[in-house]
Design a protein around this motif. Structure first.
Motif, PDB file in Angstrom:
ATOM      1  N   LEU A 117       9.907 -11.922  -0.153  1.00  0.00           N
ATOM      2  CA  LEU A 117      10.709 -13.081   0.257  1.00  0.00           C
ATOM      3  C   LEU A 117      10.136 -13.824   1.457  1.00  0.00           C
ATOM      4  CD1 LEU A 117      14.311 -11.643  -0.237  1.00  0.00           C
ATOM      5  CD2 LEU A 117      13.089 -13.271  -1.708  1.00  0.00           C
ATOM      6  N   THR A 118       9.470 -13.105   2.374  1.00  0.00           N
ATOM      7  CA  THR A 118       8.982 -13.733   3.597  1.00  0.00           C
ATOM      8  C   THR A 118       7.505 -14.098   3.574  1.00  0.00           C
ATOM      9  OG1 THR A 118       8.370 -11.643   4.663  1.00  0.00           O
ATOM     10  CG2 THR A 118      10.663 -12.420   4.969  1.00  0.00           C
ATOM     11  N   GLY A 119       6.733 -13.459   2.690  1.00  0.00           N
ATOM     12  CA  GLY A 119       5.290 -13.677   2.693  1.00  0.00           C
ATOM     13  C   GLY A 119       4.576 -12.874   3.760  1.00  0.00           C
ATOM     14  N   GLU A 120       5.303 -12.005   4.447  1.00  0.00           N
ATOM     15  CA  GLU A 120       4.705 -11.126   5.464  1.00  0.00           C
ATOM     16  C   GLU A 120       3.999  -9.954   4.771  1.00  0.00           C
ATOM     17  OE1 GLU A 120       4.879 -11.453   8.927  1.00  0.00           O
ATOM     18  OE2 GLU A 120       5.747 -13.436   8.542  1.00  0.00           O
ATOM     19  N   PRO A 121       3.057  -9.300   5.454  1.00  0.00           N
ATOM     20  CA  PRO A 121       2.377  -8.144   4.855  1.00  0.00           C
ATOM     21  C   PRO A 121       3.359  -7.023   4.501  1.00  0.00           C
ATOM     22  CG  PRO A 121       1.171  -8.918   6.763  1.00  0.00           C
ATOM     23  CD  PRO A 121       2.479  -9.668   6.752  1.00  0.00           C
ATOM     24  N   ALA A 122       3.076  -6.368   3.401  1.00  0.00           N
ATOM     25  CA  ALA A 122       3.932  -5.282   2.916  1.00  0.00           C
ATOM     26  C   ALA A 122       3.832  -4.069   3.823  1.00  0.00           C
ATOM     27  CB  ALA A 122       3.528  -4.903   1.493  1.00  0.00           C
ATOM     28  N   THR A 123       4.954  -3.391   3.997  1.00  0.00           N
ATOM     29  CA  THR A 123       4.961  -2.118   4.723  1.00  0.00           C
ATOM     30  C   THR A 123       4.952  -0.948   3.749  1.00  0.00           C
ATOM     31  OG1 THR A 123       7.374  -2.224   4.859  1.00  0.00           O
ATOM     32  CG2 THR A 123       6.141  -3.034   6.751  1.00  0.00           C
ATOM     33  N   TYR A 124       5.261  -1.225   2.485  1.00  0.00           N
ATOM     34  CA  TYR A 124       5.319  -0.181   1.469  1.00  0.00           C
ATOM     35  C   TYR A 124       4.080  -0.193   0.587  1.00  0.00           C
ATOM     36  CZ  TYR A 124      10.246   0.141   2.692  1.00  0.00           C
ATOM     37  OH  TYR A 124      11.421   0.303   3.364  1.00  0.00           O
ATOM     38  N   LEU A 125       3.828   0.954   0.010  1.00  0.00           N
ATOM     39  CA  LEU A 125       2.860   1.091  -1.071  1.00  0.00           C
ATOM     40  C   LEU A 125       3.685   1.376  -2.321  1.00  0.00           C
ATOM     41  CD1 LEU A 125       1.638   2.972   1.560  1.00  0.00           C
ATOM     42  CD2 LEU A 125      -0.349   2.691   0.110  1.00  0.00           C
ATOM     43  N   ILE A 126       3.236   0.860  -3.450  1.00  0.00           N
ATOM     44  CA  ILE A 126       3.905   1.135  -4.731  1.00  0.00           C
ATOM     45  C   ILE A 126       2.830   1.532  -5.723  1.00  0.00           C
ATOM     46  CG2 ILE A 126       5.320   0.224  -6.613  1.00  0.00           C
ATOM     47  CD1 ILE A 126       6.482  -1.819  -4.605  1.00  0.00           C
ATOM     48  N   ASP A 127       3.017   2.697  -6.346  1.00  0.00           N
ATOM     49  CA  ASP A 127       2.078   3.106  -7.390  1.00  0.00           C
ATOM     50  C   ASP A 127       2.805   3.815  -8.519  1.00  0.00           C
ATOM     51  OD1 ASP A 127       2.251   5.899  -6.747  1.00  0.00           O
ATOM     52  OD2 ASP A 127       0.567   5.763  -5.388  1.00  0.00           O
ATOM     53  N   ALA A 128       2.049   4.051  -9.598  1.00  0.00           N
ATOM     54  CA  ALA A 128       2.629   4.628 -10.811  1.00  0.00           C
ATOM     55  C   ALA A 128       2.592   6.145 -10.766  1.00  0.00           C
ATOM     56  CB  ALA A 128       1.881   4.122 -12.037  1.00  0.00           C
ATOM     57  N   ILE A 129       3.734   6.763 -11.021  1.00  0.00           N
ATOM     58  CA  ILE A 129       3.833   8.220 -11.162  1.00  0.00           C
ATOM     59  C   ILE A 129       3.390   8.610 -12.568  1.00  0.00           C
ATOM     60  CG2 ILE A 129       5.417  10.194 -11.159  1.00  0.00           C
ATOM     61  CD1 ILE A 129       7.232   8.541  -9.271  1.00  0.00           C
TER      62      ILE A 129
END
Length: 193
Positions: A86-98
């Motif tokens: 929503l903000t365009g700020e850098p992500a703090t999370y990582l998301i990957d596939a289990i």
């Protein structure tokens, strides 16, 4: 592709065939292999991802290098770093596939356009965000007020599929426990010695 996405959408906000076709033009299919990233820390989150098939996790890496899981997403769930999206700020999370996964992605531009073109999309997103906020509030309340055994019981009751499909060390991370502590908690909950 998109069957589960539209099934879930129509359960919350029924669409006409024309509205569904309009929305479909803004969706992007994506496949991830197990352990493949959808988002890495520091990147800008460009998508909301709906899980058609498979399982993903969202997490941070703490100062000690330990993975701290904040969310799981199985079939029918959405996952994103909403703040970054929503903000365009850098992500703090990582998301990957289990697990190997098939996703339906909605880009920021597509999201904004759909909000303008399809009023029912805005209703659907509001319901999704409301549901996510309620789940987050429920989880936070559980963390600060319930004993570990009760938290584990709640997890197994509310999300039995997670407990069946996600490795125990990941569930331990999600609960803020070591795998050994989770094993003891599971033993106490199930009555094992």
């Amino acid at each position: 592709m998109y069957e589960l996405f539209f099934q879930q959408f129509n359960e919350k906000v029924p669409l006409t065939a024309e509205e569904q076709e309009t929305i479909k033009t803004f969706l992007t299919p994506k496949k991830l292999r197990k352990k493949q990233y959808l988002l890495q820390e520091g990147d800008i989150c460009k998508y909301i991802a709906f899980v058609e098939k498979g399982a993903l996790k969202s997490y941070v890496i703490d100062e000690a290098g330990t993975e701290r899981i904040t969310q799981f997403a199985l079939e029918g769930w959405t996952i994103s770093d909403l703040y970054s999206f929503l903000t365009g700020e850098p992500a703090t999370y990582l998301i990957d596939a289990i697990e190997d996964a098939e996703l339906v992605l909605i880009s920021k531009a597509a999201h904004e356009e759909l909000l303008q073109q399809v009023p029912k999309y805005e209703t659907y997103i509001r319901l999704q965000i409301t549901g996510a906020y309620i789940a987050l509030q429920r989880r936070l309340t559980s963390i600060i007020s319930l004993p570990i055994e009760e938290r584990y019981k709640n997890l197994t009751t509310l999300y039995p599929t997670i407990v069946q499909r996600v490795p125990q060390h990941m569930i331990a991370s999600y609960m803020g426990l070591t795998p050994e502590t989770l094993s003891r908690v599971r033993g106490r909950v199930t009555g094992r010695k």
